[in-house]
Design a protein around this motif. Structure first.
Motif, mmCIF file in Angstrom:
data_model
loop_
_atom_site.group_PDB
_atom_site.id
_atom_site.type_symbol
_atom_site.label_atom_id
_atom_site.label_comp_id
_atom_site.label_asym_id
_atom_site.label_seq_id
_atom_site.Cartn_x
_atom_site.Cartn_y
_atom_site.Cartn_z
ATOM 1 N N MET A 1 -37.246 115.703 99.325
ATOM 2 C CA MET A 1 -38.515 114.973 99.228
ATOM 3 C C MET A 1 -38.440 114.038 98.047
ATOM 4 O O MET A 1 -38.107 114.418 96.942
ATOM 5 N N LYS A 2 -38.786 112.866 98.183
ATOM 6 C CA LYS A 2 -38.694 111.852 97.149
ATOM 7 C C LYS A 2 -39.964 111.787 96.329
ATOM 8 O O LYS A 2 -41.047 111.872 96.837
ATOM 9 N N LYS A 3 -39.702 111.667 94.921
ATOM 10 C CA LYS A 3 -40.845 111.523 93.995
ATOM 11 C C LYS A 3 -41.312 110.088 93.983
ATOM 12 O O LYS A 3 -40.530 109.158 94.026
ATOM 13 N N SER A 4 -42.638 109.948 93.763
ATOM 14 C CA SER A 4 -43.215 108.587 93.730
ATOM 15 C C SER A 4 -43.170 108.072 92.308
ATOM 16 O O SER A 4 -43.566 108.754 91.362
ATOM 17 N N ASN A 5 -42.683 106.868 92.044
ATOM 18 C CA ASN A 5 -42.621 106.225 90.719
ATOM 19 C C ASN A 5 -43.818 105.346 90.432
ATOM 20 O O ASN A 5 -43.871 104.655 89.419
ATOM 21 N N LYS A 6 -44.734 105.308 91.269
ATOM 22 C CA LYS A 6 -45.917 104.452 91.072
ATOM 23 C C LYS A 6 -46.866 105.060 90.065
ATOM 24 O O LYS A 6 -47.130 106.256 90.075
ATOM 25 N N LEU A 7 -47.400 104.243 89.077
ATOM 26 C CA LEU A 7 -48.387 104.684 88.067
ATOM 27 C C LEU A 7 -49.745 104.783 88.688
ATOM 28 O O LEU A 7 -50.083 104.037 89.619
ATOM 29 N N LEU A 8 -50.492 105.744 88.045
ATOM 30 C CA LEU A 8 -51.855 105.941 88.544
ATOM 31 C C LEU A 8 -52.699 104.752 88.151
ATOM 32 O O LEU A 8 -52.807 104.412 86.978
ATOM 33 N N LYS A 9 -53.236 104.136 89.071
ATOM 34 C CA LYS A 9 -54.046 102.951 88.801
ATOM 35 C C LYS A 9 -55.497 103.356 88.597
ATOM 36 O O LYS A 9 -56.059 104.111 89.366
ATOM 37 N N ILE A 10 -56.102 102.853 87.418
ATOM 38 C CA ILE A 10 -57.520 103.116 87.131
ATOM 39 C C ILE A 10 -58.321 101.967 87.682
ATOM 40 O O ILE A 10 -58.021 100.791 87.420
ATOM 41 N N PRO A 11 -59.268 102.272 88.406
ATOM 42 C CA PRO A 11 -60.088 101.197 88.967
ATOM 43 C C PRO A 11 -60.654 100.326 87.887
ATOM 44 O O PRO A 11 -60.873 100.742 86.755
ATOM 45 N N SER A 12 -60.913 99.077 88.160
ATOM 46 C CA SER A 12 -61.447 98.115 87.189
ATOM 47 C C SER A 12 -62.784 98.557 86.651
ATOM 48 O O SER A 12 -63.133 98.323 85.499
ATOM 49 N N ARG A 13 -63.560 99.198 87.490
ATOM 50 C CA ARG A 13 -64.876 99.682 87.029
ATOM 51 C C ARG A 13 -64.706 100.725 85.943
ATOM 52 O O ARG A 13 -65.454 100.761 84.962
ATOM 53 N N GLY A 14 -63.695 101.578 86.054
ATOM 54 C CA GLY A 14 -63.452 102.593 85.030
ATOM 55 C C GLY A 14 -63.015 101.981 83.720
ATOM 56 O O GLY A 14 -63.382 102.432 82.633
ATOM 57 N N ARG A 15 -62.177 100.919 83.849
ATOM 58 C CA ARG A 15 -61.712 100.262 82.618
ATOM 59 C C ARG A 15 -62.869 99.649 81.856
ATOM 60 O O ARG A 15 -62.931 99.676 80.623
ATOM 61 N N ILE A 16 -63.762 99.094 82.575
ATOM 62 C CA ILE A 16 -64.942 98.488 81.927
ATOM 63 C C ILE A 16 -65.754 99.550 81.215
ATOM 64 O O ILE A 16 -66.231 99.375 80.085
ATOM 65 N N LEU A 17 -65.888 100.698 81.860
ATOM 66 C CA LEU A 17 -66.678 101.775 81.268
ATOM 67 C C LEU A 17 -66.007 102.280 80.000
ATOM 68 O O LEU A 17 -66.669 102.519 78.979
ATOM 69 N N ILE A 18 -64.687 102.429 80.043
ATOM 70 C CA ILE A 18 -63.952 102.891 78.859
ATOM 71 C C ILE A 18 -64.092 101.889 77.710
ATOM 72 O O ILE A 18 -64.275 102.236 76.538
ATOM 73 N N SER A 19 -64.027 100.621 78.051
ATOM 74 C CA SER A 19 -64.161 99.584 77.013
ATOM 75 C C SER A 19 -65.529 99.650 76.366
ATOM 76 O O SER A 19 -65.688 99.523 75.132
ATOM 77 N N LEU A 20 -66.554 99.848 77.197
ATOM 78 C CA LEU A 20 -67.912 99.942 76.660
ATOM 79 C C LEU A 20 -68.051 101.149 75.737
ATOM 80 O O LEU A 20 -68.668 101.082 74.654
ATOM 81 N N VAL A 21 -67.483 102.265 76.172
ATOM 82 C CA VAL A 21 -67.563 103.479 75.333
ATOM 83 C C VAL A 21 -66.841 103.262 74.013
ATOM 84 O O VAL A 21 -67.330 103.638 72.938
ATOM 85 N N SER A 22 -65.660 102.654 74.082
ATOM 86 C CA SER A 22 -64.904 102.381 72.847
ATOM 87 C C SER A 22 -65.683 101.463 71.908
ATOM 88 O O SER A 22 -65.704 101.642 70.685
ATOM 89 N N LEU A 23 -66.304 100.454 72.511
ATOM 90 C CA LEU A 23 -67.070 99.508 71.691
ATOM 91 C C LEU A 23 -68.227 100.207 71.012
ATOM 92 O O LEU A 23 -68.509 99.995 69.824
ATOM 93 N N VAL A 24 -68.906 101.070 71.769
ATOM 94 C CA VAL A 24 -70.051 101.793 71.190
ATOM 95 C C VAL A 24 -69.585 102.722 70.083
ATOM 96 O O VAL A 24 -70.201 102.821 69.006
ATOM 97 N N LEU A 25 -68.465 103.437 70.355
ATOM 98 C CA LEU A 25 -67.951 104.333 69.325
ATOM 99 C C LEU A 25 -67.550 103.570 68.053
ATOM 100 O O LEU A 25 -67.798 104.008 66.935
ATOM 101 N N GLY A 26 -66.926 102.414 68.224
ATOM 102 C CA GLY A 26 -66.543 101.603 67.065
ATOM 103 C C GLY A 26 -67.756 101.141 66.269
ATOM 104 O O GLY A 26 -67.769 101.148 65.036
ATOM 105 N N PHE A 27 -68.774 100.735 67.007
ATOM 106 C CA PHE A 27 -70.003 100.300 66.334
ATOM 107 C C PHE A 27 -70.636 101.455 65.558
ATOM 108 O O PHE A 27 -71.095 101.287 64.423
ATOM 109 N N ILE A 28 -70.640 102.641 66.213
ATOM 110 C CA ILE A 28 -71.235 103.811 65.544
ATOM 111 C C ILE A 28 -70.454 104.160 64.289
ATOM 112 O O ILE A 28 -71.033 104.448 63.232
#
Length: 241
Positions: A1-28
């Motif tokens: 059985m062959k292993k898959s080399n493809k990276l887990l892709k995070i949806p764009s909506r998730g990236r936006i949410l992470i960025s917002l959280v990081s920004l809020v944490l930095g501000f705090i």
């Protein structure tokens, strides 16, 4: 059985949410740091203000203590002045005595003229006796003059003069052969000593048994004493003028 080399892709909506959280944490985090710095600054300012207030309070206490000491000192001085005023006010005799004493000192220093009753004492060289070895034994010396002057002063003479030269409290008298020098002025014998004062007291003083008159006579000095109704002596500054 062959292993898959493809990276887990995070949806764009998730990236936006992470960025917002990081920004809020930095501000705090930034805001918290700013608050902490401000609080620390306030604490330092409060500490400095407290120390300054403490220093001012201590200086104020010291000033109050000093003012208290000065007030007490002023009160003591004022009381001393009041005591003196009461002493003078309640004792006119004391004031009169001080004035009289000052007058006597002025007369003694020769600062004011003197006039009044008194006596005159004349000193002359004795007749020379060739059988004696030393002719100086018949000459009036300064020691003889001093004896008369000192006796007159002790007896209360207010002013004394020798051959018209008024004496001061620190007059210098020196004998040089047949003459004497008084405060730089030279006078030959005979020596006439005038004294202003109570004639009865002055006469009794010089004529006392075993006193000045007897001592001078035993030294072969010719002495004559007489009372005088009025003797006038100018002030020394008048003589200088």
């Amino acid at each position: 059985m062959k292993k898959s080399n493809k990276l887990l892709k995070i949806p764009s909506r998730g990236r936006i949410l992470i960025s917002l959280v990081s920004l809020v944490l930095g501000f705090i985090l930034a805001y918290s740091y700013s608050i902490a710095v401000e609080n620390e600054s306030e604490r330092n300012t409060t500490s400095e203000s407290f120390l300054e207030q403490t220093r001012y309070r201590e200086e104020l206490i010291e000033q109050k203590e000093r003012n208290k000491e000065l007030t007490e000192e002023i009160n003591e001085k004022q009381q001393a002045i009041r005591d003196l005023e009461q002493s003078f006010a309640g004792s006119e005799k004391s004031v009169e005595a001080l004035v009289e004493e000052a007058e006597k000192l002025r007369l003694l220093m020769g600062g004011i003229p003197s006039q009044g009753k008194g006596i005159v004492v004349s000193l002359e060289d004795g007749a020379y006796n060739p059988s004696q070895e030393n002719p100086n034994d018949y000459i009036v010396h300064e020691s003889h003059v001093f004896k008369v002057v000192n006796e007159l002063k002790i007896s209360g003479a207010e002013a004394i003069s020798i051959n018209g030269q008024r004496l001061r409290a620190n007059s210098f008298i020196r004998c040089t052969g047949p003459v004497i020098t008084i405060d730089g002025k030279t006078f030959p014998a005979p020596f006439t000593i005038e004294a202003v004062g109570d004639p009865a007291v002055l006469l009794a003083s010089v004529q006392l048994g075993g006193g000045v008159l007897d001592q001078l006579t035993s030294d072969n000095i010719v002495v004559t004493v007489e009372e005088k109704g009025k003797i006038t002596m100018p002030a020394l500054r008048d003589e200088i003028s």
